[in-house]
Scaffold this active site. Structure first.
Site, PDB file in Angstrom:
ATOM      1  N   GLN A 113       0.679 -91.130 -27.483  1.00 29.48           N
ATOM      2  CA  GLN A 113      -0.336 -92.077 -27.021  1.00 29.48           C
ATOM      3  C   GLN A 113      -0.560 -93.135 -28.099  1.00 29.48           C
ATOM      4  O   GLN A 113      -0.915 -92.819 -29.237  1.00 29.48           O
ATOM      5  CB  GLN A 113      -1.663 -91.386 -26.717  1.00 29.48           C
ATOM      6  CG  GLN A 113      -2.669 -92.347 -26.086  1.00 29.48           C
ATOM      7  CD  GLN A 113      -4.060 -91.767 -25.966  1.00 29.48           C
ATOM      8  OE1 GLN A 113      -4.759 -91.600 -26.974  1.00 29.48           O
ATOM      9  NE2 GLN A 113      -4.467 -91.444 -24.743  1.00 29.48           N
ATOM     10  N   TYR A 125     -11.659 -98.750 -26.148  1.00 33.14           N
ATOM     11  CA  TYR A 125     -10.857 -99.197 -27.281  1.00 33.14           C
ATOM     12  C   TYR A 125     -10.295-100.591 -26.978  1.00 33.14           C
ATOM     13  O   TYR A 125     -10.666-101.212 -25.983  1.00 33.14           O
ATOM     14  CB  TYR A 125      -9.793 -98.148 -27.614  1.00 33.14           C
ATOM     15  CG  TYR A 125     -10.424 -96.853 -28.065  1.00 33.14           C
ATOM     16  CD1 TYR A 125     -11.150 -96.802 -29.256  1.00 33.14           C
ATOM     17  CD2 TYR A 125     -10.359 -95.694 -27.283  1.00 33.14           C
ATOM     18  CE1 TYR A 125     -11.785 -95.633 -29.661  1.00 33.14           C
ATOM     19  CE2 TYR A 125     -10.984 -94.524 -27.687  1.00 33.14           C
ATOM     20  CZ  TYR A 125     -11.699 -94.498 -28.881  1.00 33.14           C
ATOM     21  OH  TYR A 125     -12.332 -93.341 -29.273  1.00 33.14           O
ATOM     22  N   GLY A 175      -8.171 -81.201 -20.973  1.00 32.69           N
ATOM     23  CA  GLY A 175      -8.486 -81.431 -22.372  1.00 32.69           C
ATOM     24  C   GLY A 175      -9.059 -80.200 -23.035  1.00 32.69           C
ATOM     25  O   GLY A 175      -8.344 -79.427 -23.667  1.00 32.69           O
TER      26      GLY A 175
END
Length: 424
Positions: A109, A192, A371
C-alpha cells in the site's frame, strides 16, 4: 453472536479468486494495518517479517502491507515503514519472499500523509521539507505522542506542483517491484493526501487541481495512471473511503456522492485489479471542532451506492439512480490484453466472517478485507474454515504503541494460534 460452525460458514470466502493475472487461494484479505513497529525508523525489520509470515501461514489469501510511505514524512506513527529507497526495498524483499513461501500474495500500500504530518517530527526534519497539503487549511485534531505536549496538526504548505507527487508515487511503485511485491495499492482514503485533494473542505485550489469535481479527482487519477504504467492494471488496486471522517475530511452528502461517483467511474475505466471500498464507520469518524455531537464523516451505504460502478448487481441498484451522478468515462490506455479478469470489488469495515461470506455468496463483492481480526488471530482464515472461535480479547492499546515495560512484540506477534484445534 454465536460462533458458526464449519458446516454453516465460509464456503464462499474459501473459494479461490482470479485477481488480474494472479490467483488468490481464498477471498480473505488482510487489511493495511499501521502498527508502528519498524524500529528504529522507516525500514522493515525481522519483527515485521515474523508478523507477516504468521498471517501468511494462517491462510490469508492476499496481504495488504501496512501503509508504506512514498516519501520521508513526520507521521504520528514514527516507526512506519517506507518504500522510497533501495534499503527499504531490500528489507521488504525478505518479507515478500517469506510470505510467498507460505502461499499468500502481497501488495504494497503506497501512502502519502499530506497535511497530517508534523514539521517537528524527526522524519519531517530529516526530509528538510514543509508539511504539504492541497491548500493552507489545517486538519483539526491529531495527536503526535512523541512530541512535547502532544500537539495537533499544523497549517500545511500548499503543494506548488502536484506533478511532483505523481512522480513520488511512481518511484515508490518501482521500489515495490524491486521488493518483490505482487502489486501495489494506491491509498486514496482516510484523509491522507489523495483524499485531501478529493475533498473540497481541504482543497480550495483554483488551478487545475482544485475547484471542480474533475479537478479535485485529478491527482488520484494521475497517480493511479503512473502505477499502472509501472505495473500494468492487473497488479494495481486502490482504496477509497467515501464516508470519510478520518483526519478531518468530509463533505455534505450530495457533494460526496457526486465526487465519488465521478472518481470511481474514472477509476473503473482504467480497469485496475481491484477497488477496496471502506464502509462508513462511526468509530473512524471525528467530531467537528467546536460543535458538540456533529461529526465530519458522511454516514451512507457506501457499498450499495458505489459498489455497482465496479461490480454491477441488480439488488444494489434498487434505490439509487447512480447514472445521474456519473460523468463521461475518462479515456485511458488499452490495457485489456494485460488485465485478464474484471476489476474485483473488495469491501472493508467491521465485517464479521458471516456477513462477508454472505456478501460473496450473493455476488455483491468478490472478497472481504479484515483488519482487527487479523491482529488478534494470526491464523484467522484457518479458524474461519474450521469453525474455531475467534480470539475476541484484542487489546487496542497495542495497535500503535507498546505499553511501558513491554517488548515490541507484545500485542504484535504474541497472539497465539488455536493450538490443538487446527491441523498443521
Amino acid at each position: 453472536m454465536p460462533h458458526a460452525t464449519k458446516s454453516s460458514l465460509t464456503s464462499h470466502l474459501s473459494v479461490p479468486l482470479a485477481l488480474g493475472d494472479l490467483s488468490m487461494r481464498n477471498r480473505n484479505v488482510m487489511a493495511s494495518l499501521t502498527r508502528n513497529r519498524s524500529v528504529p525508523t522507516n525500514v522493515p525489520n525481522d519483527l515485521n517479517l515474523e508478523y507477516y509470515v504468521q498471517r501468511a501461514k494462517g491462510g490469508c489469501g492476499l496481504i495488504l502491507s501496512e501503509g508504506a510511505l512514498v516519501v520521508q514524512q513526520g507521521s504520528e506513527y514514527p516507526h512506519a515503514p517506507g518504500i522510497w529507497n533501495e534499503e527499504q526495498a531490500r528489507a521488504w524483499q525478505k518479507i515478500t519472499d517469506a510470505v510467498h513461501e507460505h502461499g499468500a500474495l502481497m501488495f504494497c500500500q503506497l501512502w502519502h500523509l499530506g497535511r497530517v504530518a508534523h514539521p517537528d517530527m524527526p522524519e519531517q526534519k530529516a526530509a528538510g521539507k514543509p508539511v504539504p497539503g492541497p491548500s493552507a487549511i489545517k486538519a483539526s485534531g491529531g495527536k503526535f505522542r512523541d512530541l512535547p505536549g502532544q500537539p495537533g496538526h499544523v497549517v500545511p504548505t500548499p503543494v506548488e506542483d502536484p506533478w511532483t507527487i505523481v512522480e513520488e508515487f511512481k518511484n515508490a511503485a518501482k521500489m515495490a517491484q524491486k521488493a518483490g511485491f505482487d502489486g501495489v495499492e494506491l491509498h486514496s482514503a482516510n484523509g491522507y493526501l489523495i483524499h485531501q485533494f478529493l475533498d473540497h473542505t481541504s482543497n480550495q485550489r483554483t488551478d487545475m487541481w482544485g475547484g471542480s469535481i474533475e479537478n479535485r479527482c485529478r491527482l488520484g487519477l494521475e497517480c493511479l495512471k503512473v502505477l499502472i504504467e509501472v505495473w500494468g492494471p492487473a497488479r494495481v488496486g486502490i482504496k477509497v473511503n467515501p464516508g470519510a471522517g478520518c483526519n478531518d475530511v468530509g463533505m455534505p452528502f450530495p457533494d460526496t456522492v457526486r465526487t465519488f461517483m465521478h472518481y470511481l467511474t474514472q477509476v473503473s475505466a482504467m480497469k485496475p485489479a481491484y477497488v477496496q471500498l471502506v464502509r462508513y464507520l462511526r468509530k473512524m469518524d471525528v467530531p467537528v471542532e467546536g460543535m458538540d455531537g456533529v461529526f465530519r464523516g458522511v454516514p451512507h451505504d457506501v457499498l450499495r451506492i458505489y459498489g455497482p460502478i465496479i461490480k454491477p448487481h441488480p439488488s444494489a441498484l434498487e434505490e439509487h439512480d447512480e447514472a445521474t451522478y456519473r460523468g463521461p468515462a475518462m479515456p485511458g490506455p488499452e490495457f485489456d490484453s494485460k488485465n485478464l479478469t474484471p476489476t474485483r470489488l473488495f469491501v472493508n469495515g467491521d465485517l464479521t466472517p458471516e456477513e462477508a461470506d454472505k456478501l460473496v455468496a450473493e455476488g455483491i463483492v468478490d472478497a472481504a478485507v479484515f483488519g482487527v481480526p487479523w491482529i488478534g488471530n494470526p491464523d484467522l482464515q484457518k479458524r474461519i474454515e474450521r469453525g474455531v472461535p475467534l480470539n475476541r480479547d484484542i487489546d487496542p492499546t497495542t495497535f500503535y504503541t507498546v505499553p511501558e515495560g513491554k517488548d515490541l512484540s507484545f500485542g504484535y506477534t504474541t497472539y497465539p494460534e488455536a493450538k490443538g484445534q487446527l491441523p498443521n
